[in-house]
Write a protein that holds these residues in place. Structure first.
Motif, short mmCIF file in Angstrom:
data_model
loop_
_atom_site.label_atom_id
_atom_site.label_comp_id
_atom_site.label_asym_id
_atom_site.label_seq_id
_atom_site.Cartn_x
_atom_site.Cartn_y
_atom_site.Cartn_z
N TYR B 9 0.82 -1.21 0.00
CA TYR B 9 0.00 0.00 0.00
C TYR B 9 0.86 1.26 0.00
O TYR B 9 0.57 2.22 -0.73
CB TYR B 9 -0.96 0.01 1.21
CG TYR B 9 -2.16 -0.87 1.00
CD1 TYR B 9 -3.14 -0.54 0.06
CD2 TYR B 9 -2.34 -2.05 1.71
CE1 TYR B 9 -4.24 -1.34 -0.15
CE2 TYR B 9 -3.43 -2.89 1.51
CZ TYR B 9 -4.39 -2.52 0.57
OH TYR B 9 -5.47 -3.32 0.36
N VAL B 10 1.93 1.26 0.81
CA VAL B 10 2.83 2.43 0.85
C VAL B 10 3.46 2.64 -0.53
O VAL B 10 3.51 3.76 -1.05
CB VAL B 10 3.93 2.26 1.93
CG1 VAL B 10 4.97 3.36 1.83
CG2 VAL B 10 3.30 2.26 3.32
N ALA B 11 3.95 1.55 -1.14
CA ALA B 11 4.57 1.62 -2.47
C ALA B 11 3.57 2.18 -3.48
O ALA B 11 3.89 3.08 -4.25
CB ALA B 11 5.05 0.24 -2.90
N GLY B 12 2.34 1.64 -3.46
CA GLY B 12 1.31 2.08 -4.39
C GLY B 12 0.99 3.55 -4.23
O GLY B 12 0.87 4.28 -5.22
N ILE B 13 0.88 4.00 -2.97
CA ILE B 13 0.54 5.40 -2.71
C ILE B 13 1.66 6.32 -3.23
O ILE B 13 1.39 7.35 -3.83
CB ILE B 13 0.27 5.62 -1.20
CG1 ILE B 13 -1.08 4.98 -0.83
CG2 ILE B 13 0.27 7.10 -0.85
CD1 ILE B 13 -1.30 4.81 0.66
N LEU B 14 2.93 5.92 -3.01
CA LEU B 14 4.05 6.73 -3.49
C LEU B 14 4.05 6.84 -5.02
O LEU B 14 4.17 7.93 -5.57
CB LEU B 14 5.39 6.14 -3.02
CG LEU B 14 5.74 6.37 -1.55
CD1 LEU B 14 7.06 5.69 -1.22
CD2 LEU B 14 5.83 7.85 -1.23
N VAL B 15 3.91 5.68 -5.69
CA VAL B 15 3.95 5.68 -7.15
C VAL B 15 2.80 6.52 -7.72
O VAL B 15 2.99 7.35 -8.61
CB VAL B 15 3.89 4.24 -7.71
CG1 VAL B 15 3.66 4.24 -9.21
CG2 VAL B 15 5.19 3.50 -7.38
N VAL B 16 1.60 6.33 -7.15
CA VAL B 16 0.43 7.05 -7.65
C VAL B 16 0.52 8.54 -7.33
O VAL B 16 0.19 9.38 -8.18
CB VAL B 16 -0.87 6.44 -7.07
CG1 VAL B 16 -2.03 7.38 -7.26
CG2 VAL B 16 -1.14 5.11 -7.75
N SER B 17 1.02 8.88 -6.13
CA SER B 17 1.06 10.29 -5.75
C SER B 17 2.03 11.08 -6.63
O SER B 17 1.92 12.30 -6.74
CB SER B 17 1.42 10.45 -4.27
OG SER B 17 2.73 10.01 -4.06
N SER B 18 2.95 10.37 -7.30
CA SER B 18 3.86 11.08 -8.19
C SER B 18 3.12 11.59 -9.43
O SER B 18 3.65 12.42 -10.17
CB SER B 18 5.04 10.18 -8.58
OG SER B 18 4.64 9.21 -9.50
N LEU B 19 1.91 11.11 -9.67
CA LEU B 19 1.09 11.60 -10.79
C LEU B 19 0.38 12.91 -10.43
O LEU B 19 -0.05 13.65 -11.30
CB LEU B 19 -0.01 10.59 -11.15
CG LEU B 19 0.25 9.50 -12.17
CD1 LEU B 19 -0.96 8.59 -12.24
CD2 LEU B 19 0.53 10.09 -13.55
N LEU B 20 0.24 13.16 -9.12
CA LEU B 20 -0.56 14.31 -8.66
C LEU B 20 -0.05 15.67 -9.15
O LEU B 20 -0.87 16.48 -9.62
CB LEU B 20 -0.64 14.32 -7.13
CG LEU B 20 -1.93 13.80 -6.52
CD1 LEU B 20 -1.84 13.87 -5.00
CD2 LEU B 20 -3.14 14.60 -6.99
#
Lengths: 84, 84
Positions: B9-20
């Motif tokens: 979940y932490v990995a997913g949140i980091l990768v996705v938040s880089s799109l923000l």
């Protein structure tokens, strides 16, 4: 390989290949001022954790995808740090 | 939730938040001429397949990550198609 794995590999290749145009452009132009340093730092850390997760749960598509993504994203980060 | 899931979940949140940052920038400026249309089309198709794969193998972190990524990447693609 079953159809589900194949789906995972195709998905991974598509997502990762979308990083290629930026990597090629940055290598060619050596101009990275419009890229966000923070974005690529967060992204690289995320991919490293995501890759670790893929290794632990032994998921082939995640392993392949994140290994390639790590190479491409690290290249962009390296160019950003080098050229500013 | 165990530590392995937490890592995912932490990995997913980091990768996705880089799109923000890109999503917010494109919404604010309504200027998307420097973005590659092809990149975002490939990316959105890849995320849809990756999400389908996550649903089939019942992987929580992949489901969460790709659902958010789909919303963010689709928003960028919508803005790119609308503003050119």
């Amino acid at each position: 390989m079953n159809y589900v794995d194949l789906l995972g590999y195709v998905a991974g290749i598509l997502v990762v290949s979308s990083l290629l145009p930026q990597t090629i452009k940055s290598w060619k132009t050596k101009s990275t001022k419009d890229l966000s340093l923070l974005r690529y730092i967060i992204y690289v850390i995320g991919i490293i954790l995501w890759l670790t997760y893929g290794i632990i749960i032994k998921n082939g598509p995640m392993l392949l995808m994140n290994s390639i993504a790590l190479i491409l994203a690290s290249s962009i980060l390296y160019l950003k740090i080098r050229h500013g």
